[in-house]
Design an enzyme around this catalytic site. Structure first.
Site, PDB file in Angstrom:
ATOM      1  N   ASP A  33    -108.543  19.118  89.991  1.00  0.00           N
ATOM      2  CA  ASP A  33    -108.371  18.364  88.758  1.00  0.00           C
ATOM      3  C   ASP A  33    -106.956  18.574  88.226  1.00  0.00           C
ATOM      4  O   ASP A  33    -106.441  19.690  88.225  1.00  0.00           O
ATOM      5  CB  ASP A  33    -109.406  18.819  87.713  1.00  0.00           C
ATOM      6  CG  ASP A  33    -109.557  17.815  86.588  1.00  0.00           C
ATOM      7  OD1 ASP A  33    -110.622  17.174  86.492  1.00  0.00           O
ATOM      8  OD2 ASP A  33    -108.581  17.657  85.805  1.00  0.00           O
ATOM      9  N   ASN A  91    -120.537  13.463  84.461  1.00  0.00           N
ATOM     10  CA  ASN A  91    -120.510  12.841  83.126  1.00  0.00           C
ATOM     11  C   ASN A  91    -120.840  11.364  83.198  1.00  0.00           C
ATOM     12  O   ASN A  91    -120.480  10.675  84.157  1.00  0.00           O
ATOM     13  CB  ASN A  91    -119.117  13.003  82.497  1.00  0.00           C
ATOM     14  CG  ASN A  91    -118.809  14.437  82.122  1.00  0.00           C
ATOM     15  OD1 ASN A  91    -119.677  15.160  81.632  1.00  0.00           O
ATOM     16  ND2 ASN A  91    -117.580  14.864  82.358  1.00  0.00           N
ATOM     17  N   VAL A 100    -112.998   8.548  83.781  1.00  0.00           N
ATOM     18  CA  VAL A 100    -112.688   7.779  84.992  1.00  0.00           C
ATOM     19  C   VAL A 100    -113.976   7.130  85.505  1.00  0.00           C
ATOM     20  O   VAL A 100    -114.940   7.827  85.854  1.00  0.00           O
ATOM     21  CB  VAL A 100    -112.066   8.678  86.083  1.00  0.00           C
ATOM     22  CG1 VAL A 100    -111.712   7.840  87.309  1.00  0.00           C
ATOM     23  CG2 VAL A 100    -110.831   9.398  85.551  1.00  0.00           C
ATOM     24  N   HIS A 104    -118.222  10.909  90.037  1.00  0.00           N
ATOM     25  CA  HIS A 104    -117.607  12.137  90.556  1.00  0.00           C
ATOM     26  C   HIS A 104    -118.370  13.334  90.045  1.00  0.00           C
ATOM     27  O   HIS A 104    -119.015  13.278  88.997  1.00  0.00           O
ATOM     28  CB  HIS A 104    -116.134  12.226  90.149  1.00  0.00           C
ATOM     29  CG  HIS A 104    -115.885  12.051  88.679  1.00  0.00           C
ATOM     30  ND1 HIS A 104    -115.846  10.813  88.068  1.00  0.00           N
ATOM     31  CD2 HIS A 104    -115.705  12.955  87.687  1.00  0.00           C
ATOM     32  CE1 HIS A 104    -115.627  10.962  86.773  1.00  0.00           C
ATOM     33  NE2 HIS A 104    -115.541  12.261  86.507  1.00  0.00           N
ATOM     34  N   HIS A 106    -117.891  17.346  89.024  1.00  0.00           N
ATOM     35  CA  HIS A 106    -116.958  18.444  88.736  1.00  0.00           C
ATOM     36  C   HIS A 106    -117.536  19.750  89.281  1.00  0.00           C
ATOM     37  O   HIS A 106    -118.734  20.031  89.102  1.00  0.00           O
ATOM     38  CB  HIS A 106    -116.800  18.638  87.220  1.00  0.00           C
ATOM     39  CG  HIS A 106    -116.192  17.492  86.479  1.00  0.00           C
ATOM     40  ND1 HIS A 106    -114.901  17.516  85.990  1.00  0.00           N
ATOM     41  CD2 HIS A 106    -116.705  16.286  86.110  1.00  0.00           C
ATOM     42  CE1 HIS A 106    -114.643  16.387  85.348  1.00  0.00           C
ATOM     43  NE2 HIS A 106    -115.728  15.621  85.406  1.00  0.00           N
TER      44      HIS A 106
HETATM   45  P1  5GP Z   1    -114.562  12.689  83.526  1.00  0.00           P
HETATM   46  O1  5GP Z   1    -114.201  13.098  82.129  1.00  0.00           O
HETATM   47  O2  5GP Z   1    -114.384  11.215  83.752  1.00  0.00           O
HETATM   48  O3  5GP Z   1    -115.893  13.208  83.969  1.00  0.00           O
HETATM   49  O4  5GP Z   1    -113.521  13.458  84.457  1.00  0.00           O
HETATM   50  C1  5GP Z   1    -112.327  12.907  84.891  1.00  0.00           C
HETATM   51  C2  5GP Z   1    -111.447  14.052  85.337  1.00  0.00           C
HETATM   52  O5  5GP Z   1    -110.395  13.521  86.111  1.00  0.00           O
HETATM   53  C3  5GP Z   1    -110.807  14.838  84.183  1.00  0.00           C
HETATM   54  O6  5GP Z   1    -111.177  16.203  84.278  1.00  0.00           O
HETATM   55  C4  5GP Z   1    -109.306  14.630  84.393  1.00  0.00           C
HETATM   56  O7  5GP Z   1    -108.543  15.781  84.105  1.00  0.00           O
HETATM   57  C5  5GP Z   1    -109.226  14.242  85.860  1.00  0.00           C
HETATM   58  N1  5GP Z   1    -108.125  13.360  86.193  1.00  0.00           N
HETATM   59  C6  5GP Z   1    -107.710  12.257  85.503  1.00  0.00           C
HETATM   60  N2  5GP Z   1    -106.666  11.678  86.122  1.00  0.00           N
HETATM   61  C7  5GP Z   1    -106.436  12.420  87.238  1.00  0.00           C
HETATM   62  C8  5GP Z   1    -105.465  12.314  88.277  1.00  0.00           C
HETATM   63  O8  5GP Z   1    -104.624  11.409  88.324  1.00  0.00           O
HETATM   64  N3  5GP Z   1    -105.515  13.262  89.258  1.00  0.00           N
HETATM   65  C9  5GP Z   1    -106.447  14.285  89.252  1.00  0.00           C
HETATM   66  N4  5GP Z   1    -106.405  15.167  90.265  1.00  0.00           N
HETATM   67  N5  5GP Z   1    -107.367  14.409  88.268  1.00  0.00           N
HETATM   68  C10 5GP Z   1    -107.351  13.486  87.281  1.00  0.00           C
END
Ligand code: 5GP
Length: 117
Positions: A33, A91, A100, A104, A106
């Site tokens: 991340d 999430n 995003v 996915h 985590h």
């Molecule tokens: P969500 O909140 O959608 O469950 O998690 C999305 C995750 O993607 C977040 O923890 C955020 O830090 C990570 N993230 C967002 N943009 C990028 C990126 O460009 N590269 C990487 N490696 N992680 C990202």
């Protein structure tokens, strides 16, 4: 929510955006991340496009989603998280803070995480 093939994870999977990959196979890619919420914070991304998050899942998705969870446990083991433990988080939507819209998982570990929020 309609799936947007230009979302960040779809672009990472196509190597249009760089990432640090720690695992990949035919179905999944695991990346670090970019804004880690724990000392080890890895995201398991299915290569499969079209599912924005868990609320999009259907019964037919159960086999590959199950394999995604098993891959996450394998990656966690390779990262040395088995002994002290780790958390798997998926999430959906605004209240969960999903940012995003590509399903996915985590993997969070490397520090105590007491309580759920
Ligand atoms: P969500 O909140 O959608 O469950 O998690 C999305 C995750 O993607 C977040 O923890 C955020 O830090 C990570 N993230 C967002 N943009 C990028 C990126 O460009 N590269 C990487 N490696 N992680 C990202």
């Amino acid at each position: 929510m309609a799936y947007d093939p230009e979302n960040i994870f779809a672009r990472i999977l196509r190597d249009e955006i760089p990432s640090t990959r720690v695992y990949e196979d035919d179905e999944f890619v695991a990346i670090r991340d970019v804004a880690p919420a724990a000392p080890t914070h890895i995201l398991v991304l299915p290569r499969h496009e079209g599912v924005t998050g868990p609320a999009d899942l259907e019964q037919a998705d159960a086999p590959w989603v199950g394999r995604m969870v098993v891959v996450a446990t394998q990656v966690a083991r390779e990262q040395g998280l088995d002994a002290d433990g780790y958390r798997l988080v998926m999430n959906w939507g605004r209240d969960a803070g999903q940012t995003v819209p590509h399903l996915h998982l985590h993997i969070l570990g490397g520090r105590p995480m007491l309580g759920l929020a």
